[in-house]
Design an enzyme around this catalytic site. Structure first.
Site, PDB file in Angstrom:
ATOM      1  N   CYS A  68       0.807  -1.223   0.000  1.00  0.00           N
ATOM      2  CA  CYS A  68       0.000   0.000   0.000  1.00  0.00           C
ATOM      3  C   CYS A  68       0.841   1.273   0.000  1.00  0.00           C
ATOM      4  CB  CYS A  68      -0.900   0.014   1.234  1.00  0.00           C
ATOM      5  SG  CYS A  68       0.067  -0.012   2.739  1.00  0.00           S
TER       6      CYS A  68
ATOM      7  N   CYS B 103      -1.071  -5.301   6.878  1.00  0.00           N
ATOM      8  CA  CYS B 103      -0.781  -4.102   7.680  1.00  0.00           C
ATOM      9  C   CYS B 103       0.004  -4.460   8.946  1.00  0.00           C
ATOM     10  CB  CYS B 103      -2.071  -3.395   8.070  1.00  0.00           C
ATOM     11  SG  CYS B 103      -3.153  -3.086   6.680  1.00  0.00           S
TER      12      CYS B 103
HETATM   13 FE1  FES Z   1      -1.177   0.314   4.389  1.00  0.00          FE
HETATM   14 FE2  FES Z   1      -2.651  -0.885   6.157  1.00  0.00          FE
HETATM   15  S1  FES Z   1      -3.277  -0.230   4.181  1.00  0.00           S
HETATM   16  S2  FES Z   1      -0.546  -0.472   6.266  1.00  0.00           S
END
Ligand code: FES
Length: 130
Positions: A40, A109
């Site tokens: 992400c 995450c």
């Molecule tokens: Fe990036 Fe959770 S979406 S760390």
């Protein structure tokens, strides 16, 4: 597992997200870890103070999602007061388990928090060798 049904987040995740522990920066840390999440693009930094190989203080700063905040808060709570040899064994899944799980799409995450902790401990060990 207790989930907040419609979002799939446990009560513990919500608690740590709403009221995260150990947020901040330690000036002149004994160990510092910074990792990015390739999935992400989020970032995590962990700072540790160590005395006699015990983590006496730990803080985190993140540019990340709610799950990253909750997992960081939990990892700092798990690591605080531990010997570095114990703290380095804290895994990504330990962190998720302690939070009563994360939704499957958010498991990545939890990698940030555990990885940043490991980096901070490695940094401490490297500094000690010098
Ligand atoms: Fe990036 Fe959770 S979406 S760390």
């Amino acid at each position: 597992m207790i989930y907040i049904a419609e979002f799939g987040y446990s009560k513990k995740v919500m608690e740590h997200f709403m009221n995260p522990k150990n947020v901040g920066v330690i000036e002149n840390p004994d160990g510092y870890g910074k990792v990015g999440n390739p999935v992400c693009g989020d970032l995590m930094e962990i700072f540790i103070k160590v005395k006699d190989d015990i983590i006496t203080d730990i803080k985190f700063k993140t540019f990340g999602c709610g799950s990253a905040i909750a997992t960081s808060s939990m990892v700092t709570e798990l690591a605080k007061g531990k010997h570095i040899d114990e703290a380095i064994k804290i895994t990504r899944s330990n962190v998720a388990d302690e939070l009563d799980g994360l939704p499957p799409q958010k498991m990545h995450c939890s990698n940030l928090a555990a990885d940043a902790l490991h980096e901070a401990i490695k940094d401490y060990k490297n500094k000690k060798k010098k």
